[in-house]
Motif scaffolding. Structure first.
Motif, PDB file in Angstrom:
ATOM      1  N   GLY A   1       0.812  -1.203   0.000  1.00  0.00           N
ATOM      2  CA  GLY A   1       0.000   0.000   0.000  1.00  0.00           C
ATOM      3  C   GLY A   1       0.845   1.253   0.000  1.00  0.00           C
ATOM      4  O   GLY A   1       2.064   1.216   0.135  1.00  0.00           O
ATOM      5  N   THR A   2       0.183   2.378  -0.174  1.00  0.00           N
ATOM      6  CA  THR A   2       0.840   3.690  -0.153  1.00  0.00           C
ATOM      7  C   THR A   2       0.215   4.543   0.940  1.00  0.00           C
ATOM      8  O   THR A   2      -1.007   4.679   0.976  1.00  0.00           O
ATOM      9  N   PRO A   3       1.067   5.110   1.833  1.00  0.00           N
ATOM     10  CA  PRO A   3       2.536   5.044   1.888  1.00  0.00           C
ATOM     11  C   PRO A   3       3.017   3.693   2.405  1.00  0.00           C
ATOM     12  O   PRO A   3       2.308   2.982   3.090  1.00  0.00           O
TER      13      PRO A   3
ATOM     14  N   VAL B   1      -1.415  -4.322   8.667  1.00  0.00           N
ATOM     15  CA  VAL B   1      -0.897  -5.496   7.964  1.00  0.00           C
ATOM     16  C   VAL B   1      -2.032  -6.506   7.865  1.00  0.00           C
ATOM     17  O   VAL B   1      -2.676  -6.813   8.877  1.00  0.00           O
ATOM     18  N   ALA B   2      -2.294  -6.988   6.666  1.00  0.00           N
ATOM     19  CA  ALA B   2      -3.321  -8.011   6.455  1.00  0.00           C
ATOM     20  C   ALA B   2      -2.637  -9.359   6.264  1.00  0.00           C
ATOM     21  O   ALA B   2      -1.732  -9.491   5.432  1.00  0.00           O
TER      22      ALA B   2
ATOM     23  N   GLY C   1      -0.398 -10.454   3.142  1.00  0.00           N
ATOM     24  CA  GLY C   1      -0.959 -10.142   1.838  1.00  0.00           C
ATOM     25  C   GLY C   1      -0.890  -8.676   1.496  1.00  0.00           C
ATOM     26  O   GLY C   1      -0.715  -8.304   0.328  1.00  0.00           O
ATOM     27  N   PHE C   2      -1.008  -7.824   2.515  1.00  0.00           N
ATOM     28  CA  PHE C   2      -1.071  -6.378   2.274  1.00  0.00           C
ATOM     29  C   PHE C   2      -0.473  -5.659   3.476  1.00  0.00           C
ATOM     30  O   PHE C   2      -0.622  -6.110   4.625  1.00  0.00           O
ATOM     31  N   ARG C   3       0.213  -4.551   3.215  1.00  0.00           N
ATOM     32  CA  ARG C   3       0.660  -3.685   4.297  1.00  0.00           C
ATOM     33  C   ARG C   3       0.632  -2.244   3.810  1.00  0.00           C
ATOM     34  O   ARG C   3       0.816  -1.963   2.617  1.00  0.00           O
ATOM     35  N   CYS C   4       0.391  -1.345   4.743  1.00  0.00           N
ATOM     36  CA  CYS C   4       0.336   0.077   4.421  1.00  0.00           C
ATOM     37  C   CYS C   4       0.632   0.856   5.692  1.00  0.00           C
ATOM     38  O   CYS C   4       0.252   0.424   6.792  1.00  0.00           O
ATOM     39  N   ALA C   5       1.288   1.990   5.555  1.00  0.00           N
ATOM     40  CA  ALA C   5       1.669   2.794   6.717  1.00  0.00           C
ATOM     41  C   ALA C   5       0.517   3.581   7.295  1.00  0.00           C
ATOM     42  O   ALA C   5       0.648   4.187   8.353  1.00  0.00           O
ATOM     43  N   SER C   6      -0.621   3.561   6.605  1.00  0.00           N
ATOM     44  CA  SER C   6      -1.778   4.301   7.114  1.00  0.00           C
ATOM     45  C   SER C   6      -3.043   3.501   6.867  1.00  0.00           C
ATOM     46  O   SER C   6      -3.298   3.049   5.750  1.00  0.00           O
TER      47      SER C   6
ATOM     48  N   TRP D   1      -7.568  -4.896  -1.682  1.00  0.00           N
ATOM     49  CA  TRP D   1      -6.936  -6.190  -1.445  1.00  0.00           C
ATOM     50  C   TRP D   1      -7.947  -7.200  -0.911  1.00  0.00           C
ATOM     51  O   TRP D   1      -7.974  -8.355  -1.356  1.00  0.00           O
ATOM     52  N   LEU D   2      -8.792  -6.790   0.012  1.00  0.00           N
ATOM     53  CA  LEU D   2      -9.811  -7.709   0.532  1.00  0.00           C
ATOM     54  C   LEU D   2     -10.761  -8.148  -0.572  1.00  0.00           C
ATOM     55  O   LEU D   2     -11.180  -9.310  -0.629  1.00  0.00           O
ATOM     56  N   SER D   3     -11.104  -7.233  -1.458  1.00  0.00           N
ATOM     57  CA  SER D   3     -11.967  -7.603  -2.585  1.00  0.00           C
ATOM     58  C   SER D   3     -11.269  -8.572  -3.528  1.00  0.00           C
ATOM     59  O   SER D   3     -11.906  -9.428  -4.137  1.00  0.00           O
ATOM     60  N   LEU D   4      -9.944  -8.441  -3.629  1.00  0.00           N
ATOM     61  CA  LEU D   4      -9.177  -9.338  -4.496  1.00  0.00           C
ATOM     62  C   LEU D   4      -9.315 -10.784  -4.059  1.00  0.00           C
ATOM     63  O   LEU D   4      -9.390 -11.696  -4.889  1.00  0.00           O
ATOM     64  N   ILE D   5      -9.353 -11.010  -2.745  1.00  0.00           N
ATOM     65  CA  ILE D   5      -9.456 -12.396  -2.267  1.00  0.00           C
ATOM     66  C   ILE D   5     -10.886 -12.754  -1.858  1.00  0.00           C
ATOM     67  O   ILE D   5     -11.116 -13.809  -1.272  1.00  0.00           O
TER      68      ILE D   5
END
Length: 534
Positions: A427-429, A498-499, A507-512, A522-526
């Motif tokens: 993710g961003t940031p 962090v997911a 699977g996913f991480r983002c600073a915010s 990402w949740l929709s992806l799976i």
């Protein structure tokens, strides 16, 4: 739906699992616990015995933990094994417990027979109302587009079943792989394995294995026989000729030949009783793909290794843990549960993630088996001469616990990452200092407002887990389906998220976590959001 002659229609099935070895049982359990309606069939009327696999790796125990079977497995295992290496005239003891693996709850190898693994997994399925249907053989299967169509031969007659997905866990001679038209690359080994359960005129020297490398191959003794005290495993040049299926025990080995193997290894022991023996031809093979439409391959149906480093059962179970939740999420419970959602990326990710891992396992096992079993001049010299001369240095190397631990990380797949897979999203940031998307989530010590706890224990349940840093905004309720749980880590400063996937990989991480766009995508992806969750 399933049509059964004379018995009307049975309950709908989301996933048909073919094969009830460790891989098939684990796949059925993982898919069931993530919402799928599962049926598991096995052509053999009784479970296959004796066991071939004898070791569970740390990572395998980790991925099975959310299914609630780890305690039962450990109760049957030797979790503090050792190995005595007989190098020339010197015997060196190597401990395989309490390894330098601080980021796992299982810092050891576990000696555990395949029959015990199957018993625990089959009982867990039965407790969930999913019996193993023994004596039921897959005749043919194909992808029909909207569904998969399978024809089964059961004790009550021929039966046709249509379901969203079929998991082929039916071994090296897989009917699913054949019907899917998937290529099977590789070749036989010129060496074979000899297995036997026997009584010797000697007592076990504690727990664990005894290892005897020699010019003609490797001989191991485990105090884990099913029909006698000792299980013998030896490698030797194959005599050739027709035999059983690769990886399957074939003709018995005469007691005189087994005694000669013991003598050639330098073991001063006499066979007092031979309970069972077999020669096992070996091959190394890899399926050209692990998915063909609605048909999937796992375990020995997808890859076939030598027994070196104990990969077979462990790799198959880890395949199943990767695949089972994906099939469950993709299958859905009703026609509208996945409306507007394309499961292609989720389903394709199985092949894209697990096949590269299998390729690397093949290189590892092939190299190790060459050193253990090849009768060529170099490996024979390494076992018979170099190993004996290097014996004084072995205790020094074994004392370097981190070096040994790195070896265990390699063989047990603790280092496996899916960073290049379609389900690994940054993710961003960017969130620094956290495991990268695709990496295994380490078992860190965390706080959630109370005493420190191990992270994997907190996540030991099926589903997707969102880990929020201490100052992160709460996840929007609209994103949270019944298979998503949220945990706030009060000892982790920051506003990130962090997911964690159901198989324990990030699977996913983002600073915010303030904006839900990246996490929601990402949740929709799976297919794990409230609107699409199975």
């Amino acid at each position: 739906m399933v049509a059964h002659p004379g018995h009307g229609l049975m309950a709908a099935v989301d996933v048909l699992v073919v094969g009830a070895g460790p891989t098939g049982l684990a796949l059925a359990l993982q898919a069931h616990d993530h919402g799928a309606r599962v049926r598991i069939v096995e052509r053999r009327p009784e479970a296959f015995r004796p066991s071939r696999a004898l070791i569970l790796h740390p990572r395998t125990l980790e991925v099975l933990r959310p299914l609630g079977v780890t305690d039962a497995l450990l109760a049957k295992a030797d979790t503090a094994p050792s190995a005595v290496l007989h190098l020339g005239r010197r015997a060196v003891r190597a401990g395989l417990a309490d390894l330098a693996l601080p980021d796992t709850a299982f810092p050891h190898l576990s000696l555990l027979r395949q029959m015990d693994v199957e018993t625990v997994l089959a009982r867990a399925l039965a407790d969930r109302g999913v019996p193993v249907e023994r004596g039921t053989e897959l005749v043919t299967v194909r992808d029909d587009g909207p569904s998969a169509r399978a024809v089964l031969r059961t004790p009550k007659g021929v039966q046709e079943i249509r379901c969203p997905f079929v998991g082929g866990c039916d071994g090296p001679a897989s009917v699913v792989r054949t019907c899917a038209g998937v290529g099977w690359d590789g070749r036989p080994y010129p060496e074979e394995v000899v297995l036997a359960d026997l009584e010797l005129d000697r007592d076990p020297e504690g727990s664990g294995a005894e290892v005897f490398p020699g010019r003609r191959g490797l001989l191991l003794l485990f105090p884990l026989g099913e029909q006698a005290t000792w299980r013998l495993l030896a490698t030797r040049a194959s005599p050739g000729g027709s035999g059983p299926e690769f990886g399957q025990p074939g003709p018995a080995v005469p007691q005189a030949e087994l005694q000669r193997l013991l003598s050639d290894a330098g073991l001063d022991a006499r066979i007092e009783r031979l309970a069972w023996s077999a020669r096992v031809p070996l091959q190394y093979r890899l399926a050209r793909r692990f998915r063909q439409g609605r048909l999937f391959l796992a375990g020995d149906a997808a890859h076939n290794y030598s027994p070196a480093t104990g990969q077979g059962m462990n790799a198959g179970i880890q395949d199943a843990m990767n695949l089972g939740w994906k099939l469950a999420f993709a299958a859905g419970r009703s026609a509208g549960s996945t409306s507007g959602w394309d499961a292609a990326a989720l389903l394709d990710s199985y092949d894209r993630e697990r096949r590269p891992v299998a390729c690397r396992r093949l290189v590892l096992t092939h190299t190790a088996f060459w050193a253990e079993a090849s009768t060529g001049r170099i490996p024979s010299w390494l076992r018979a001469v170099a190993a004996a001369h290097a014996a004084p240095a072995v205790p020094v190397l074994l004392a370097r616990r981190r070096l040994v631990a790195e070896g265990i990380r390699l063989i047990s797949q603790l280092r496996v990452t899916y960073q290049r897979g379609p389900l690994s999203v940054e993710g961003t940031p960017h969130l620094r200092g956290a495991p990268r998307p695709g990496d295994r989530l380490p078992d860190a010590t965390v706080s959630t407002g109370g005493p420190p706890q191990r992270l994997h224990a907190l996540l030991a349940r099926p589903g997707v887990h969102l880990l929020l840093q201490r100052d992160a905004e709460p996840a929007p309720p609209a994103l949270l389906g019944p298979r998503v749980t949220v945990l706030r880590l009060t000892n982790s400063p920051g506003r990130g998220v962090v997911a964690v996937r159901p198989d324990g990989h990030v699977g996913f991480r983002c600073a915010s976590a303030d904006t839900a766009a990246g996490l929601g995508d990402w949740l929709s992806l799976i297919c794990a959001t409230a609107e699409t969750q199975v």
